[in-house]
Write a protein that holds these residues in place. Sequence first.
Motif, PDB file in Angstrom:
ATOM      1  N   SER A  82      19.771  -8.401   8.263  1.00  0.00           N
ATOM      2  CA  SER A  82      20.413  -8.147   6.918  1.00  0.00           C
ATOM      3  C   SER A  82      18.497  -6.829   6.417  1.00  0.00           C
ATOM      4  N   THR A  83      17.440  -6.538   7.581  1.00  0.00           N
ATOM      5  CA  THR A  83      16.535  -6.150   7.219  1.00  0.00           C
ATOM      6  C   THR A  83      17.451  -4.780   6.758  1.00  0.00           C
ATOM      7  N   HIS A  84      18.193  -4.194   6.995  1.00  0.00           N
ATOM      8  CA  HIS A  84      18.102  -2.843   6.384  1.00  0.00           C
ATOM      9  C   HIS A  84      18.041  -2.799   5.163  1.00  0.00           C
TER      10      HIS A  84
ATOM     11  N   THR B 235       0.963  -0.918   0.290  1.00  0.00           N
ATOM     12  CA  THR B 235       0.077   0.263   0.147  1.00  0.00           C
ATOM     13  C   THR B 235       1.157   1.671   0.312  1.00  0.00           C
ATOM     14  N   TYR B 236       2.010   1.209   0.522  1.00  0.00           N
ATOM     15  CA  TYR B 236       3.069   2.643   0.690  1.00  0.00           C
ATOM     16  C   TYR B 236       3.649   2.072   0.183  1.00  0.00           C
ATOM     17  N   TRP B 237       4.852   1.201   0.556  1.00  0.00           N
ATOM     18  CA  TRP B 237       5.957   0.401   0.382  1.00  0.00           C
ATOM     19  C   TRP B 237       6.041  -0.425  -1.049  1.00  0.00           C
ATOM     20  N   THR B 238       6.941  -0.511  -2.206  1.00  0.00           N
ATOM     21  CA  THR B 238       7.075  -1.496  -3.230  1.00  0.00           C
ATOM     22  C   THR B 238       8.545  -1.980  -3.011  1.00  0.00           C
ATOM     23  N   ASN B 239       8.340  -2.649  -4.182  1.00  0.00           N
ATOM     24  CA  ASN B 239      10.409  -3.303  -3.767  1.00  0.00           C
ATOM     25  C   ASN B 239      10.647  -3.968  -3.039  1.00  0.00           C
ATOM     26  N   TRP B 240       9.493  -5.379  -2.195  1.00  0.00           N
ATOM     27  CA  TRP B 240       9.486  -5.501  -0.708  1.00  0.00           C
ATOM     28  C   TRP B 240      10.523  -7.060  -1.971  1.00  0.00           C
ATOM     29  N   PRO B 241      11.405  -8.203  -1.313  1.00  0.00           N
ATOM     30  CA  PRO B 241      11.990  -9.535  -2.052  1.00  0.00           C
ATOM     31  C   PRO B 241      10.326  -9.724  -2.250  1.00  0.00           C
ATOM     32  N   THR B 242      10.190 -10.637  -3.374  1.00  0.00           N
ATOM     33  CA  THR B 242       9.766 -11.568  -3.931  1.00  0.00           C
ATOM     34  C   THR B 242      10.149 -12.570  -4.421  1.00  0.00           C
ATOM     35  N   ALA B 243       8.997 -14.158  -4.506  1.00  0.00           N
ATOM     36  CA  ALA B 243      10.209 -14.645  -6.277  1.00  0.00           C
ATOM     37  C   ALA B 243      10.761 -14.204  -6.653  1.00  0.00           C
ATOM     38  N   ASP B 244       9.788 -13.109  -7.271  1.00  0.00           N
ATOM     39  CA  ASP B 244      10.166 -12.571  -8.811  1.00  0.00           C
ATOM     40  C   ASP B 244      11.528 -11.382  -8.778  1.00  0.00           C
TER      41      ASP B 244
ATOM     42  N   ASN C  24      15.925  -0.644  -0.344  1.00  0.00           N
ATOM     43  CA  ASN C  24      15.824  -1.022  -1.279  1.00  0.00           C
ATOM     44  C   ASN C  24      13.664  -0.672  -1.541  1.00  0.00           C
ATOM     45  N   LEU C  25      13.428  -0.233  -0.204  1.00  0.00           N
ATOM     46  CA  LEU C  25      11.934   0.083  -0.786  1.00  0.00           C
ATOM     47  C   LEU C  25      12.059   1.636  -1.400  1.00  0.00           C
ATOM     48  N   GLN C  26      10.568   1.399  -2.431  1.00  0.00           N
ATOM     49  CA  GLN C  26      10.076   2.993  -2.572  1.00  0.00           C
ATOM     50  C   GLN C  26       9.078   3.359  -2.718  1.00  0.00           C
ATOM     51  N   PRO C  27       9.080   4.067  -2.781  1.00  0.00           N
ATOM     52  CA  PRO C  27       7.036   4.582  -2.302  1.00  0.00           C
ATOM     53  C   PRO C  27       6.698   4.460  -2.967  1.00  0.00           C
ATOM     54  N   ALA C  28       4.973   3.870  -2.999  1.00  0.00           N
ATOM     55  CA  ALA C  28       3.849   3.719  -3.677  1.00  0.00           C
ATOM     56  C   ALA C  28       3.473   4.512  -4.663  1.00  0.00           C
TER      57      ALA C  28
ATOM     58  N   ASN D  82      13.394 -10.762  -6.449  1.00  0.00           N
ATOM     59  CA  ASN D  82      14.945 -12.094  -4.992  1.00  0.00           C
ATOM     60  C   ASN D  82      16.425 -11.402  -4.923  1.00  0.00           C
ATOM     61  N   TYR D  83      15.866 -10.531  -4.561  1.00  0.00           N
ATOM     62  CA  TYR D  83      16.989  -9.886  -4.323  1.00  0.00           C
ATOM     63  C   TYR D  83      17.734 -10.324  -3.101  1.00  0.00           C
ATOM     64  N   LEU D  84      16.700 -10.739  -2.318  1.00  0.00           N
ATOM     65  CA  LEU D  84      17.571 -10.951  -0.579  1.00  0.00           C
ATOM     66  C   LEU D  84      16.188 -12.020  -0.829  1.00  0.00           C
ATOM     67  N   HIS D  85      16.564 -12.458   0.838  1.00  0.00           N
ATOM     68  CA  HIS D  85      15.937 -13.841   1.700  1.00  0.00           C
ATOM     69  C   HIS D  85      14.938 -12.643   2.365  1.00  0.00           C
ATOM     70  N   ALA D  86      13.751 -13.371   2.258  1.00  0.00           N
ATOM     71  CA  ALA D  86      12.489 -12.019   2.387  1.00  0.00           C
ATOM     72  C   ALA D  86      12.175 -12.394   4.124  1.00  0.00           C
TER      73      ALA D  86
END
Length: 104
Positions: free
Chosen positions: A91-93, A70-79, A98-102, A81-85
């Motif tokens: 490594s949370t930082h 809703t507010y942030w995009t670019n979370w790690p996903t299967a598609d 890497n998050l981007q405003p939605a 996959n820049y980092l384990h989620a």
Amino acid sequence: MPVGERTDSAHNGWRWKNEEYGKLVDQIGQLPLGDPRIDDLFVKAAEIYLSELPVIPITQAKKLIPFDTTYWTNWPTADNNYLHATTWWQSTHLIINNLQPAKR
């Protein structure tokens, strides 16, 4: 570690040794991720491991890790996959940075 010497799981706490298994794991470790040869080596190693069964796992650690876009995009996903989620490792930082405003 020899019997009688203290050990932990990082140093073969089960005291299991199988030369063939070790050679297969070493071969896997030298191959790049995604190498198709890994599959056959893994199957051979798993057959050895499961036939000797040095450890009987009694826990599982499946976790659902929901992310809201809703507010942030670019979370790690299967598609993406820049980092384990996971957010409980140090490594949370990397996720946060890497998050981007939605776009709303």
